[in-house]
Scaffold this motif. Structure first.
Motif, short mmCIF file in Angstrom:
data_model
loop_
_atom_site.label_atom_id
_atom_site.label_comp_id
_atom_site.label_asym_id
_atom_site.label_seq_id
_atom_site.Cartn_x
_atom_site.Cartn_y
_atom_site.Cartn_z
N UNK A 293 0.83 -1.20 0.00
CA UNK A 293 0.00 0.00 0.00
C UNK A 293 0.87 1.25 0.00
N UNK A 294 1.95 1.22 0.79
CA UNK A 294 2.82 2.38 0.88
C UNK A 294 3.45 2.72 -0.47
N UNK A 295 3.86 1.68 -1.22
CA UNK A 295 4.46 1.91 -2.53
C UNK A 295 3.43 1.94 -3.65
N UNK A 296 2.16 1.68 -3.30
CA UNK A 296 1.06 1.73 -4.26
C UNK A 296 1.34 0.80 -5.46
N UNK A 297 1.61 -0.46 -5.16
CA UNK A 297 1.87 -1.47 -6.20
C UNK A 297 0.54 -2.10 -6.60
N UNK A 298 0.02 -1.71 -7.73
CA UNK A 298 -1.26 -2.23 -8.22
C UNK A 298 -1.04 -3.07 -9.48
N UNK A 521 -14.38 -12.34 -10.38
CA UNK A 521 -14.20 -10.89 -10.39
C UNK A 521 -12.73 -10.59 -10.65
N UNK A 522 -12.46 -9.79 -11.69
CA UNK A 522 -11.09 -9.38 -12.02
C UNK A 522 -10.93 -7.91 -11.65
N UNK A 523 -9.92 -7.62 -10.87
CA UNK A 523 -9.69 -6.26 -10.37
C UNK A 523 -8.84 -5.46 -11.36
N UNK A 524 -9.28 -5.47 -12.62
CA UNK A 524 -8.57 -4.74 -13.67
C UNK A 524 -9.60 -3.97 -14.51
N UNK A 525 -9.15 -2.93 -15.19
CA UNK A 525 -10.07 -2.13 -15.99
C UNK A 525 -10.72 -2.95 -17.09
#
Length: 858
Positions: A293-298, A521-525
């Protein structure tokens, strides 16, 4: 009593307060463990090890006083529910008249406090009994030790405890230890489990990777037996043929070192792998995710092992933007009717201070209702506290304890207890004299041995009320089955864990993966599965070339050479096949030969028939005008034979056209050789006759004509032709030609070629005939015609040899047919063209006087 006796012997040896004799009437235990437990008497007692507290603390070991017992704290409700599930299962079995009739099962359940030392104490206490004093008669008298143990929940603790229990062959059935190392029957002979091993969990994950085409994945593990053996299984089983390669393997620090976690997340962030597999408990996962979360790795697709796929502590609004869409392997969910009602009936033991009390239940009650069973400390009542009465209502309390909608570890506990019960039932149904033990004996209820139960436990095979089959293989592993879970992040911010498939292994079909992709459910656009490959799959017609120093999944694509197609490597097509233009599959080779249906074949066929027709016309002209001087002067019989042989030469060229057969292969060169020998023999005799006539015209040369009469001419032609026929016969018998597949000219086609025969000999013979006629006077017209025809013949066949050798495929046959036709037309035109011209167009010159006149003038 094995461990108990061992302790007694050690104590009697070292302690001065006991007799040195082994026959002393009683012995005192070396020490007693004070553990959280829950007990019920029975004819046969089963033990259990469960995690009901998170933490434990050990006092300072100064050894200036008797060491205190470890102190456990941090009540774990799911672990306590698992312990209660075992109590419920035993209660259900006791009420079942068909299973263990007239036998009451009891239990002794202990808390391991997530510590190996505490779990080891509990296991020793279970197998050695619990009496402070044991009277030594022929057999020990006292509370019997347990016959088998359900537990432990950790691979590390199960390894240690089962190593000791295995020495005494005490069966241990774990409901949560997954390390594949526990399948080693030599090290753990009495270990069984109702949860699949990590080896199958890894195979199940690989099935998911293969299904979605993820060949480039990262692996994060915990530095313990669970994580290390999982990593070893991945490194052994994961490859391009099985699902991919590991982009990186990182070990989560046991001390949650921030610098090390930052380095690991940096690796994840820089890697091209979009899929991350994690084998770790929820504790290390929380620390890892905080750094994520700190490095915002998505943009990562997480694959969860069974230990954290159901962890609600991770399903928070803070983590779900990163963990949404997680796929994971979950323990099989089961249903146990009546469990919730059983849990509601739990009541505390107000007299739990006795050594055989249910203090685990009391601690749960204290945790749930925030009350105490002992006099409260100062300020307790003033702070709003109260004493527990045992009449409090569990349903009025908001707790996960009563949630039985997602029973997974509990279902494994349920199956483990039933496995022990069925094994015991089978053992007690043994008929004396027909048993499996020494002397065909059976087990005795009043003196049961744990090793006897092991025999029957290995043969257990039953079906649960949830329709799942339970049996153990030769390694003590259960028939594996997993649910596949998906973390779904709903629009309103809520989290839902959805079952989207299952993976199981059957005895007949092997591993089977079932996925309902519409539920995922896919957490991608894109709302689609991500791509996670080091190198894209090679297109058709290319092969993979590994990059030096990189994993097998990283490669370049190199086109396959002709005649090969690609799979993992370019492979050659079978002999009669060739690669398609795209090099993706093999196609039958084209069979190439000089066909009647193609333009070249049609042209050569027409030419051959035209030559034959001209020969027939010329023969008709000569027959019709056979009494004319020019026909009679040119030896009409030899002319007729020569025309017949030329007609055969034209017709034999047809044998070289069309699909080769065995008979055409054998006939074409024999017919060609004999036809041309007949033709050349006629020319040879004709030349010799001309030479003899020329010589007879000189004084004293009349005698030479007697050697060239009609019979001699026929005989010479017959002998020369017969010699050729003998050679062809010997050739066909000794080395008969057959259709031959030749791939030298065109490697992508099948070419039928025949071996040439005798063409060199015929060319030399023709040349010699021309050479013999070189000194004839120019005025002698027949000699000039023969010389000119032989020069044409030799020129054609001398040019034929290099043209034939350099011609590819069917064009070699075309060259040979062309040579036959060209030489035949050369002979026909050179020898009979001028004569037909005179017969048809200049009849005034077809007189004896005209012919003799030309001879005189010259």
């Amino acid at each position: 009593y094995f461990t108990n006796l061992l302790l007694l012997r050690l104590y009697s040896y070292f302690s001065p307060t006991v007799s040195s004799s082994l026959n002393s009437p009683s012995c005192q235990l070396q020490g007693q463990f004070h553990l959280n437990g829950m007990h019920k008497d029975g004819d046969v007692v089963l033990g259990g090890l469960f995690r009901t507290h998170f933490f434990s603390t050990y006092p300072d070991l100064s050894f200036t006083s008797e060491p205190s017992q470890p102190n456990c704290h941090g009540f774990d409700v799911p672990g306590f529910r698992q312990a209660q599930t075992m109590a419920f299962t035993i209660d259900e079995i006791n009420r079942n008249s068909n299973l263990l009739p007239n036998v009451a099962l009891g239990y002794s359940l202990y808390d391991n406090c997530v510590q190996l030392g505490v779990g080891f104490r509990a296991a020793l206490l279970l197998v050695s009994g619990q009496e402070e004093q044991v009277v030594l008669h022929e057999t020990c008298v006292g509370t019997p030790p347990v016959l088998g143990i359900v537990g432990d929940s950790s691979s590390t603790r199960s390894i240690a405890i089962s190593t000791v229990l295995g020495l005494y062959r005490v069966p241990m059935v774990s409901y949560f230890a997954t390390c594949s190392c526990l399948s080693d029957r030599q090290k753990f002979p009495s270990f069984f489990r109702t949860i699949p091993s990590d080896a199958f969990q890894v195979r199940a994950m690989i099935q998911i990777l293969k299904h979605f085409g993820w060949t480039w994945v990262g692996l994060l593990i915990r530095d313990d037996d669970y994580g290390l053996h999982a990593a070893r299984s991945f490194q052994t089983d994961l490859g391009p043929s099985d699902g991919g390669c590991l982009a990186y393997t990182e070990t989560l620090p046991g001390n949650n070192d921030p610098a090390e976690l930052k380095r690991i997340v940096d690796v994840m962030k820089k890697s091209t792998a979009r899929v991350v597999i994690v084998f770790a408990h929820e504790g290390p996962m929380i620390k890892l995710l905080e750094e994520v979360v700190r490095q915002n790795v998505t943009g990562l697709q997480w694959i969860a092992s069974e230990v954290w796929i159901s962890a609600t502590v991770l399903q928070t609004p803070r983590f779900m933007p990163y963990l949404g869409g997680t796929l994971g392997i979950a323990i099989r969910r089961g249903e146990m009717p009546g469990l919730r009602d059983f849990l509601l009936q739990i009541r505390p033991d107000l007299h739990h201070n006795n050594s055989y009390g249910n203090n685990m239940v009391n601690q749960f009650w204290e945790y749930t209702f925030q009350c105490r069973f002992a006099p409260p400390p100062a300020g307790w009542v003033e702070a709003g506290g109260a004493l527990c009465t045992g009449q409090e209502d569990l349903e009025s309390v908001d707790t996960e304890f009563l949630d039985v909608s997602n029973l997974r570890p509990e279902y494994n506990v349920y199956k483990a207890v039933y496995a022990l019960a069925y094994a015991l039932d089978d053992m007690l149904q043994c008929e004396p004299g027909r048993g499996p033990f020494s002397g065909h004996s059976c087990g005795n209820l009043h003196r049961l041995e744990p090793w006897q139960l092991l025999y029957y436990l290995g043969k257990v095979n039953f079906t649960t009320s949830f329709s799942d089959q339970v049996s153990f293989d030769e390694n003590g592993d259960v028939l594996p089955i997993y649910d596949i879970m998906n973390w779904q992040w709903l629009p309103d911010g809520r989290t839902k864990v959805q079952t989207v498939g299952e993976v199981k292994k059957s005895a007949f079909k092997g591993e089977e993966l079932t996925l309902d992709e519409d539920k995922i459910f896919w957490n991608f656009e894109s709302k689609k599965p991500p791509r996670s490959v080091c190198s894209e799959s090679c297109p058709p017609g290319t092969r993979m070339a590994r990059r030096k120093g990189e994993p097998e999944c990283c490669f370049d694509c190199i086109p396959c050479s002709e005649g090969k197609i690609n799979s993992m490597e370019c492979t050659s097509c079978p002999e009669d096949f060739w690669s398609s233009p795209q090099r993706d599959y093999c196609v039958p080779k084209k069979t190439e030969f000089l066909s009647y249906h193609e333009p070249l074949g049609i042209f050569l066929t027409a030419t051959s028939l035209l030559g034959t027709f001209i020969c027939i016309v010329v023969l008709g002209i000569f027959i019709y005008h056979h009494r004319t001087p020019i026909v009679r002067a040119n030896n009409s019989e030899l002319s007729f034979q020569l025309l017949l042989s030329l007609k055969l030469c034209f017709l034999c060229s047809l044998l070289f056209i069309g699909r080769p057969r065995l008979w055409t292969c054998q006939l074409r060169h024999a017919a060609f050789g004999i036809s041309f020998v007949l033709c050349v023999s006629c020319i040879l005799v004709k030349t010799m006759v001309v030479l003899a006539v020329f010589k007879a015209s000189k004084p004293g040369g009349e005698a030479s004509l007697k050697w060239f009469g009609v019979l001699q001419q026929r005989g010479t032609v017959l002998v020369l032709t017969s010699f050729q026929a003998v050679i062809c016969t010997v050739w066909l018998v000794s080395a008969s030609p057959v259709p031959h597949k030749n791939t030298k000219y065109h490697s992508d086609k099948i070419v039928y070629e025949l071996l040439l025969g005798y063409i060199g000999l015929l060319a030399i013979l023709s040349f010699l005939l021309a050479f013999l006629a070189r000194n004839l006077p120019d005025s002698f017209n027949e000699a000039k015609l023969i010389t000119f025809s032989m020069l044409i013949f030799c020129a054609v066949w001398v040019a034929f040899v290099p043209a034939y050798i350099s011609s590819p495929g069917k064009y070699a046959d075309a060259v040979e047919v062309f040579a036959i036709l060209a030489s035949s037309f050369g002979l026909l035109v050179a020898l009979f063209g001028p004569k037909c011209y005179i017969i048809l167009l200049r009849p005034e010159r077809n007189t004896r006087k005209a012919i003799m006149g030309r001879g005189i003038k010259s």
